[in-house]
Design a protein around this motif. Structure first.
Motif, PDB file in Angstrom:
ATOM      1  N   ALA A 152     -33.841  23.687  20.046  1.00 45.74           N
ATOM      2  CA  ALA A 152     -35.158  22.831  20.666  1.00 45.74           C
ATOM      3  C   ALA A 152     -36.650  22.914  19.589  1.00 45.74           C
ATOM      4  O   ALA A 152     -36.270  24.023  18.999  1.00 45.74           O
ATOM      5  CB  ALA A 152     -35.581  23.935  21.691  1.00 45.74           C
ATOM      6  N   VAL A 153     -36.868  21.976  19.019  1.00 42.94           N
ATOM      7  CA  VAL A 153     -37.799  21.621  18.314  1.00 42.94           C
ATOM      8  C   VAL A 153     -38.986  21.551  19.135  1.00 42.94           C
ATOM      9  O   VAL A 153     -39.414  20.881  20.190  1.00 42.94           O
ATOM     10  CB  VAL A 153     -37.779  20.470  17.825  1.00 42.94           C
ATOM     11  CG1 VAL A 153     -38.933  20.111  16.215  1.00 42.94           C
ATOM     12  CG2 VAL A 153     -35.908  21.053  16.705  1.00 42.94           C
ATOM     13  N   HIS A 154     -40.306  22.320  18.739  1.00 39.46           N
ATOM     14  CA  HIS A 154     -41.303  23.024  19.632  1.00 39.46           C
ATOM     15  C   HIS A 154     -42.057  21.727  18.647  1.00 39.46           C
ATOM     16  O   HIS A 154     -42.322  21.449  17.794  1.00 39.46           O
ATOM     17  CB  HIS A 154     -41.517  24.205  19.418  1.00 39.46           C
ATOM     18  CG  HIS A 154     -40.405  25.345  19.991  1.00 39.46           C
ATOM     19  ND1 HIS A 154     -39.936  25.082  20.434  1.00 39.46           N
ATOM     20  CD2 HIS A 154     -39.489  25.602  19.029  1.00 39.46           C
ATOM     21  CE1 HIS A 154     -39.615  26.416  21.701  1.00 39.46           C
ATOM     22  NE2 HIS A 154     -38.549  26.011  20.003  1.00 39.46           N
ATOM     23  N   ALA A 155     -43.400  21.876  19.553  1.00 39.22           N
ATOM     24  CA  ALA A 155     -44.656  20.996  18.726  1.00 39.22           C
ATOM     25  C   ALA A 155     -44.711  21.482  17.768  1.00 39.22           C
ATOM     26  O   ALA A 155     -45.734  20.190  16.992  1.00 39.22           O
ATOM     27  CB  ALA A 155     -45.787  21.190  20.090  1.00 39.22           C
ATOM     28  N   ASN A 156     -45.302  22.309  16.694  1.00 41.04           N
ATOM     29  CA  ASN A 156     -45.728  22.437  15.926  1.00 41.04           C
ATOM     30  C   ASN A 156     -44.149  22.770  14.650  1.00 41.04           C
ATOM     31  O   ASN A 156     -44.746  23.017  13.843  1.00 41.04           O
ATOM     32  CB  ASN A 156     -45.750  23.823  15.612  1.00 41.04           C
ATOM     33  CG  ASN A 156     -44.954  25.346  16.159  1.00 41.04           C
ATOM     34  OD1 ASN A 156     -43.944  24.861  16.005  1.00 41.04           O
ATOM     35  ND2 ASN A 156     -45.080  26.534  15.781  1.00 41.04           N
ATOM     36  N   GLY A 157     -43.404  22.252  15.000  1.00 37.70           N
ATOM     37  CA  GLY A 157     -42.253  21.518  14.113  1.00 37.70           C
ATOM     38  C   GLY A 157     -41.231  22.672  13.952  1.00 37.70           C
ATOM     39  O   GLY A 157     -39.900  22.599  13.702  1.00 37.70           O
ATOM     40  N   SER A 158     -41.006  23.709  14.166  1.00 35.90           N
ATOM     41  CA  SER A 158     -40.684  24.803  14.733  1.00 35.90           C
ATOM     42  C   SER A 158     -39.506  24.637  15.075  1.00 35.90           C
ATOM     43  O   SER A 158     -39.862  23.958  16.336  1.00 35.90           O
ATOM     44  CB  SER A 158     -41.160  25.863  14.859  1.00 35.90           C
ATOM     45  OG  SER A 158     -41.657  26.226  15.679  1.00 35.90           O
ATOM     46  N   GLY A 159     -38.093  25.441  15.315  1.00 36.77           N
ATOM     47  CA  GLY A 159     -36.941  25.347  15.944  1.00 36.77           C
ATOM     48  C   GLY A 159     -36.360  25.830  16.406  1.00 36.77           C
ATOM     49  O   GLY A 159     -36.853  27.345  15.455  1.00 36.77           O
ATOM     50  N   SER A 160     -35.800  26.748  17.328  1.00 37.02           N
ATOM     51  CA  SER A 160     -35.384  27.326  18.251  1.00 37.02           C
ATOM     52  C   SER A 160     -34.230  27.412  18.503  1.00 37.02           C
ATOM     53  O   SER A 160     -33.231  25.992  18.849  1.00 37.02           O
ATOM     54  CB  SER A 160     -36.068  28.673  19.312  1.00 37.02           C
ATOM     55  OG  SER A 160     -36.442  27.493  20.441  1.00 37.02           O
ATOM     56  N   ILE A 161     -33.099  28.980  18.423  1.00 36.20           N
ATOM     57  CA  ILE A 161     -31.843  28.726  19.290  1.00 36.20           C
ATOM     58  C   ILE A 161     -31.355  29.593  19.798  1.00 36.20           C
ATOM     59  O   ILE A 161     -32.106  30.308  20.082  1.00 36.20           O
ATOM     60  CB  ILE A 161     -30.377  28.576  18.029  1.00 36.20           C
ATOM     61  CG1 ILE A 161     -30.458  27.300  17.362  1.00 36.20           C
ATOM     62  CG2 ILE A 161     -29.592  28.930  18.798  1.00 36.20           C
ATOM     63  CD1 ILE A 161     -29.851  27.001  15.893  1.00 36.20           C
ATOM     64  N   ASP A 162     -30.297  28.941  21.511  1.00 30.12           N
ATOM     65  CA  ASP A 162     -30.315  29.758  22.204  1.00 30.12           C
ATOM     66  C   ASP A 162     -29.366  30.500  21.800  1.00 30.12           C
ATOM     67  O   ASP A 162     -28.442  30.286  22.111  1.00 30.12           O
ATOM     68  CB  ASP A 162     -30.258  29.398  23.781  1.00 30.12           C
ATOM     69  CG  ASP A 162     -29.708  30.215  24.793  1.00 30.12           C
ATOM     70  OD1 ASP A 162     -29.883  31.208  24.662  1.00 30.12           O
ATOM     71  OD2 ASP A 162     -29.969  29.273  26.116  1.00 30.12           O
ATOM     72  N   PHE A 163     -29.251  31.942  21.587  1.00 32.70           N
ATOM     73  CA  PHE A 163     -27.675  32.297  20.784  1.00 32.70           C
ATOM     74  C   PHE A 163     -27.272  33.550  22.193  1.00 32.70           C
ATOM     75  O   PHE A 163     -26.058  33.883  21.927  1.00 32.70           O
ATOM     76  CB  PHE A 163     -28.543  34.079  20.162  1.00 32.70           C
ATOM     77  CG  PHE A 163     -29.644  33.820  18.466  1.00 32.70           C
ATOM     78  CD1 PHE A 163     -29.035  33.326  17.636  1.00 32.70           C
ATOM     79  CD2 PHE A 163     -31.098  33.665  18.634  1.00 32.70           C
ATOM     80  CE1 PHE A 163     -29.542  33.088  16.654  1.00 32.70           C
ATOM     81  CE2 PHE A 163     -31.076  32.936  17.468  1.00 32.70           C
ATOM     82  CZ  PHE A 163     -30.612  32.515  16.808  1.00 32.70           C
ATOM     83  N   THR A 164     -27.399  32.691  23.440  1.00 34.00           N
ATOM     84  CA  THR A 164     -26.844  33.755  24.190  1.00 34.00           C
ATOM     85  C   THR A 164     -26.047  32.168  24.577  1.00 34.00           C
ATOM     86  O   THR A 164     -24.898  32.401  25.139  1.00 34.00           O
ATOM     87  CB  THR A 164     -27.581  33.906  25.564  1.00 34.00           C
ATOM     88  OG1 THR A 164     -27.970  32.370  26.383  1.00 34.00           O
ATOM     89  CG2 THR A 164     -28.143  35.261  25.597  1.00 34.00           C
TER      90      THR A 164
END
Ligand SMILES: C[S@@+](CC[C@H](N)C(=O)[O-])C[C@H]1O[C@@H](n2cnc3c(N)ncnc32)[C@H](O)[C@@H]1O
Length: 356
Positions: free
Chosen positions: A29-41
């Protein structure tokens, strides 16, 4: 996290990785500030992240079948760096190459792959299941630049631990700088299911053994008394602090010459590891580990620097052909610079099972 872990200062840039590796895009998921995150579950997301990190950061081509344990790269790299510390404190005399034994290498073969890629160490990886041996060998074959360093060995799958854990794994005349193990932690799948760390999946063969990790590592301790100095450092990871305490007590009663423990902390999960020896000079036993070393370049990293592009963007078929040549160039450059390739004996070597 270990200070030499390549993710110690900053976690991977998921957004940038997903740009470079489209297979990762559905999970980031890429957020408004350009950073990304992953759902580790999400197991598929975790598996794809591990695959991409191993390729991008270590030049390792890796795959496992669905359902098999997905190793988090950061945690597994911590163990490798801790072994570097132990070997820097004390190594077997007169051995040009470092040969390690991975008890329960799994289908993922993560420790031999990382240890060979980061340090040029040789490994024997053993396991008891057909699926582990089959996929571990596939992972060796997929990485021709590491294949000369890693040998896979199947052990008989006996019920219970009576036949030993280390004794069947160490062949006549063989000696090792270290053995390592991520044991089946749990007594049952019910117990495994109650543990949040199982978000990284795993089959019953991988996660469960009668008596759990305490029984498994206690058997390693008993075997080590018989093997003595043939393994310089005996080590294992454990999932519970209570297990660590019980094993310390057992080891003291075995008159080991050195006993060290450490904690690997990552995200919300703690793991512990312990190391013992019958070969280490007892005067070194309480010396602080030489941890504050600058970060080392992996062989792939230094090779990549020579090329100035990430290995991951090269056509897959080209990388194995290119790496040995690039490694040779970077090794020669490092030698000219007068710096050792690493803290321990990192000379590239070939492991032949007939050599001890
Ligand atoms: C928790 S998994 C570890 C896999 C991999 N090393 C990792 O860290 O992700 C434990 C592994 O130990 C193997 N195993 C179980 N009993 C064993 C034994 N007696 N000897 C060797 N391996 C064993 C299992 O098949 C499994 O692959």
């Amino acid at each position: 996290m270990h200070p030499r872990n390549r993710y110690a200062d900053a976690e991977p840039d998921f957004a940038a990785l997903s740009q470079q590796y489209p297979s990762l895009q559905p999970y980031v998921a890429v957020h408004a500030n350009g950073s990304g995150s992953i759902d580790f579950t999400d197991l598929q997301a975790s598996r794809e992240l591990t695959r991409v990190l191993l390729l991008h950061d270590f030049g390792i081509d890796w795959a496992i079948p669905p359902g098999q344990l997905i190793p988090p790269v950061t945690n597994r790299a911590n163990y490798i760096h801790w072994l570097e510390d132990l070997l820097q404190l004390s190594s077997p005399a007169g051995q040009a190459r470092v040969l390690g034994l991975d008890i329960g290498c799994g289908a993922n073969l993560i420790y031999p792959l990382l240890g060979a890629a980061i340090n040029g160490w040789c490994f024997v990886g053993v396991d008891v299941t057909d699926v582990a041996i089959d996929w571990a060998q596939r992972n060796v074959n997929a990485n021709p630049h590491l294949a000369r360093l890693i040998h896979i060995r199947k052990l008989p799958h006996t019920s219970g631990l009576n036949a030993g854990v280390l004794l069947p794994a160490v062949q006549e005349g063989e000696t090792f700088a270290f053995c390592m193990c991520n044991p089946p932690f749990f007594e049952s799948m019910e117990e495994a299911g109650q543990n949040p760390s199982t978000a990284f999946s795993g089959t019953a063969d991988e996660m469960v053994c009668p008596g759990g990790e305490l029984a498994f590592v206690s058997q390693m301790v008993h075997d080590s008394v018989q093997l003595g100095k043939r393994v310089h450092w005996y080590t294992s990871m454990v999932g519970k602090k209570a297990t660590l305490k019980a094993l310390r007590k057992l080891l003291h009663s075995c008159h080991v010459t050195a006993l060290r423990t450490t904690e690997f902390f990552q995200g919300r999960t703690s793991r512990w590891a312990l190391a013992w020896s019958f070969a280490v000079d007892p005067n070194l036993a309480s010396k602080p580990l030489p941890r504050a070393q600058p970060k080392q370049q992996t062989q792939s990293e230094s090779a990549r620097r020579e090329l100035s592009v990430p290995l991951g963007v090269l056509p897959k078929a080209v990388v194995p052909k290119l790496l040995p040549a690039l490694e040779a160039v970077s090794e020669r450059k490092q030698q000219r610079r007068g710096s050792a390739a690493g803290a321990v004996g990192y000379a590239s070597a070939v492991y032949h099972p007939s050599q001890s």
